[in-house]
Design a protein around this motif. Sequence first.
Motif, PDB file in Angstrom:
ATOM      1  N   ARG A  35     -35.087  20.492  -1.773  1.00 25.55           N
ATOM      2  CA  ARG A  35     -34.574  19.137  -1.539  1.00 25.55           C
ATOM      3  C   ARG A  35     -33.223  19.195  -0.831  1.00 25.55           C
ATOM      4  O   ARG A  35     -32.947  18.403   0.067  1.00 25.55           O
ATOM      5  CB  ARG A  35     -34.428  18.390  -2.861  1.00 25.55           C
ATOM      6  CG  ARG A  35     -35.727  18.079  -3.556  1.00 25.55           C
ATOM      7  CD  ARG A  35     -35.467  17.308  -4.836  1.00 25.55           C
ATOM      8  NE  ARG A  35     -34.987  15.970  -4.575  1.00 25.55           N
ATOM      9  CZ  ARG A  35     -34.370  15.215  -5.478  1.00 25.55           C
ATOM     10  NH1 ARG A  35     -34.127  15.689  -6.686  1.00 25.55           N
ATOM     11  NH2 ARG A  35     -33.979  13.995  -5.161  1.00 25.55           N
ATOM     12  N   LEU A  38     -33.322  19.563   2.759  1.00 18.26           N
ATOM     13  CA  LEU A  38     -33.745  18.343   3.453  1.00 18.26           C
ATOM     14  C   LEU A  38     -32.752  17.213   3.247  1.00 18.26           C
ATOM     15  O   LEU A  38     -33.096  16.041   3.405  1.00 18.26           O
ATOM     16  CB  LEU A  38     -35.134  17.925   2.944  1.00 18.26           C
ATOM     17  CG  LEU A  38     -36.273  18.916   3.217  1.00 18.26           C
ATOM     18  CD1 LEU A  38     -37.555  18.435   2.551  1.00 18.26           C
ATOM     19  CD2 LEU A  38     -36.483  19.080   4.718  1.00 18.26           C
ATOM     20  N   ALA A  41     -33.625  14.957  -0.062  1.00 21.87           N
ATOM     21  CA  ALA A  41     -34.818  14.122   0.067  1.00 21.87           C
ATOM     22  C   ALA A  41     -35.452  13.857  -1.291  1.00 21.87           C
ATOM     23  O   ALA A  41     -35.279  14.629  -2.246  1.00 21.87           O
ATOM     24  CB  ALA A  41     -35.835  14.809   0.977  1.00 21.87           C
ATOM     25  N   GLU A  42     -36.206  12.755  -1.392  1.00 20.67           N
ATOM     26  CA  GLU A  42     -36.939  12.477  -2.617  1.00 20.67           C
ATOM     27  C   GLU A  42     -37.951  13.584  -2.870  1.00 20.67           C
ATOM     28  O   GLU A  42     -38.424  14.252  -1.945  1.00 20.67           O
ATOM     29  CB  GLU A  42     -37.655  11.129  -2.516  1.00 20.67           C
ATOM     30  CG  GLU A  42     -36.719   9.941  -2.424  1.00 20.67           C
ATOM     31  CD  GLU A  42     -35.875   9.745  -3.675  1.00 20.67           C
ATOM     32  OE1 GLU A  42     -36.263  10.248  -4.748  1.00 20.67           O
ATOM     33  OE2 GLU A  42     -34.823   9.090  -3.575  1.00 20.67           O
ATOM     34  N   ARG A  43     -38.321  13.728  -4.127  1.00 19.47           N
ATOM     35  CA  ARG A  43     -39.165  14.851  -4.508  1.00 19.47           C
ATOM     36  C   ARG A  43     -40.520  14.856  -3.803  1.00 19.47           C
ATOM     37  O   ARG A  43     -41.083  15.921  -3.521  1.00 19.47           O
ATOM     38  CB  ARG A  43     -39.356  14.860  -6.027  1.00 19.47           C
ATOM     39  CG  ARG A  43     -38.128  15.330  -6.779  1.00 19.47           C
ATOM     40  CD  ARG A  43     -38.276  15.124  -8.280  1.00 19.47           C
ATOM     41  NE  ARG A  43     -37.313  15.922  -9.027  1.00 19.47           N
ATOM     42  CZ  ARG A  43     -36.071  15.540  -9.287  1.00 19.47           C
ATOM     43  NH1 ARG A  43     -35.630  14.369  -8.841  1.00 19.47           N
ATOM     44  NH2 ARG A  43     -35.263  16.324  -9.990  1.00 19.47           N
ATOM     45  N   ASP A  44     -41.089  13.691  -3.539  1.00 15.49           N
ATOM     46  CA  ASP A  44     -42.393  13.654  -2.902  1.00 15.49           C
ATOM     47  C   ASP A  44     -42.344  14.025  -1.423  1.00 15.49           C
ATOM     48  O   ASP A  44     -43.392  14.159  -0.780  1.00 15.49           O
ATOM     49  CB  ASP A  44     -43.043  12.281  -3.084  1.00 15.49           C
ATOM     50  CG  ASP A  44     -42.240  11.158  -2.454  1.00 15.49           C
ATOM     51  OD1 ASP A  44     -41.025  11.311  -2.276  1.00 15.49           O
ATOM     52  OD2 ASP A  44     -42.850  10.120  -2.131  1.00 15.49           O
ATOM     53  N   ARG A  45     -41.137  14.181  -0.877  1.00 20.21           N
ATOM     54  CA  ARG A  45     -41.002  14.569   0.526  1.00 20.21           C
ATOM     55  C   ARG A  45     -40.935  16.083   0.712  1.00 20.21           C
ATOM     56  O   ARG A  45     -40.955  16.572   1.838  1.00 20.21           O
ATOM     57  CB  ARG A  45     -39.733  13.953   1.132  1.00 20.21           C
ATOM     58  CG  ARG A  45     -39.695  12.431   1.079  1.00 20.21           C
ATOM     59  CD  ARG A  45     -40.849  11.836   1.817  1.00 20.21           C
ATOM     60  NE  ARG A  45     -40.825  10.382   1.819  1.00 20.21           N
ATOM     61  CZ  ARG A  45     -41.833   9.623   2.235  1.00 20.21           C
ATOM     62  NH1 ARG A  45     -42.925  10.189   2.690  1.00 20.21           N
ATOM     63  NH2 ARG A  45     -41.751   8.316   2.185  1.00 20.21           N
ATOM     64  N   ARG A  47     -42.246  19.618   0.973  1.00 27.64           N
ATOM     65  CA  ARG A  47     -43.483  20.332   1.277  1.00 27.64           C
ATOM     66  C   ARG A  47     -43.097  21.686   1.863  1.00 27.64           C
ATOM     67  O   ARG A  47     -42.657  21.778   3.011  1.00 27.64           O
ATOM     68  CB  ARG A  47     -44.332  19.567   2.297  1.00 27.64           C
ATOM     69  CG  ARG A  47     -44.918  18.257   1.802  1.00 27.64           C
ATOM     70  CD  ARG A  47     -46.040  18.466   0.804  1.00 27.64           C
ATOM     71  NE  ARG A  47     -46.706  17.210   0.490  1.00 27.64           N
ATOM     72  CZ  ARG A  47     -46.276  16.330  -0.406  1.00 27.64           C
ATOM     73  NH1 ARG A  47     -45.154  16.582  -1.074  1.00 27.64           N
ATOM     74  NH2 ARG A  47     -46.944  15.219  -0.643  1.00 27.64           N
ATOM     75  N   SER A 120     -40.967   3.731  -1.106  1.00 27.50           N
ATOM     76  CA  SER A 120     -41.436   4.024   0.243  1.00 27.50           C
ATOM     77  C   SER A 120     -42.695   3.206   0.525  1.00 27.50           C
ATOM     78  O   SER A 120     -43.320   2.634  -0.379  1.00 27.50           O
ATOM     79  CB  SER A 120     -41.753   5.512   0.372  1.00 27.50           C
ATOM     80  OG  SER A 120     -42.867   5.852  -0.447  1.00 27.50           O
ATOM     81  N   GLU A 122     -45.531   4.398   1.301  1.00 34.03           N
ATOM     82  CA  GLU A 122     -46.637   5.070   0.615  1.00 34.03           C
ATOM     83  C   GLU A 122     -46.707   4.656  -0.848  1.00 34.03           C
ATOM     84  O   GLU A 122     -47.799   4.458  -1.402  1.00 34.03           O
ATOM     85  CB  GLU A 122     -46.486   6.583   0.725  1.00 34.03           C
ATOM     86  CG  GLU A 122     -46.687   7.153   2.115  1.00 34.03           C
ATOM     87  CD  GLU A 122     -45.444   7.050   2.986  1.00 34.03           C
ATOM     88  OE1 GLU A 122     -45.495   7.500   4.144  1.00 34.03           O
ATOM     89  OE2 GLU A 122     -44.407   6.524   2.505  1.00 34.03           O
TER      90      GLU A 122
END
Length: 259
Positions: A35, A38, A41-45, A47, A120, A122
Motif C-alpha cells: 500500500r 502505491l 492506496a485502499e486495500r482493494d487496490r 495487486r 469507489s 466498484e
Amino acid sequence: MRDLVAAFGGELPGCDTPGLLGWLDAFSDEHWNFRGRLGGAERDRVRVELPPRLAAAGLAAAAALGLAGSGEPAHREYTHLLILGGLARSCLQRADHAARLAGALRVGGIAALGSLRPLSAEERALPGLGRCRTEADALAAGVRAAFGGRAVPVLVAPPGDPAAHRANTADTYEFWAAGAHPGPGDRILVVTSPIYVPFQHCDAIRILGLRYRCGIDTVGFDPRLAHPPQPGGAAAADRCLQEIRSAIRAARALLAAVG
C-alpha cells in the motif's frame, strides 16, 4: 514468522521484544508494504504478483498467525458487540456474520463503527448499495439487511489525526468508547474480516482493554459462508503479507502503550 522472514532473505535478530518488533516493522516496510508503494492506496487496490515460493510462504504464515479462517467467540455472553467498517463488501459480510452471532449468543449493546470514506464506483455497484456514498452508508445498509427490525446504531468517527482524510480502526474504537463508557467486567466482541483479526485485536486491547479494563475477543467471519461471497484475491498472498505488516505495527503500538 521466522520461516517467512527467511523466505524473503532475512534472519530474525536475537534481541528483546521491542527490538524484534522494531526490526520486523522495518523489514516488513521494505518487503510487504505494498500500500505504501502505491501512496497509501485502499486495500482493494493492492495487486502484487509474487513468485510461487514467496506466495506460498505468505499464505502459510497467514494461516499460522491467525489471518485465515474464522474463530468462535470464547464466551457465550458479551456486554457489547462491535461491527467494524471497511470496504463496502466487508461491511455487508461483517454485519451478516454479526447478526448470526447475535442470534446464538447473549449480547447486550450492538454498534457498527465506520468512517466517511467515499466509496469507489466498484463498491457502489454491489447489490443494494447504489445509493450509498460512504463506508458508513454501506455499513448502515448492511446492518439493516442483516438485523431486520433490530435498530443497530452506526457511529461515524472523525479522524484522530487532523491531517488524515478518514478515521482508522483505533479512531472508531475511541469514538465508540467515549459514548458507551465500557468498564471493568465488560466483555466486548469485535467482528471483522479474518485477515484483519490480529491487528484490529491488538488495537482493541490498546484502546479499549488497557484504558477501560474490559475483556476483548475479536473474530472474523467464515470465508466459506460470507454473504456476499468473497471475491477472488481477497485473501491472496500479497494481501496477507500487507496485513501481517499491519499486525506487526499494531503489536508494536500495543507494547509501547503497555510499557
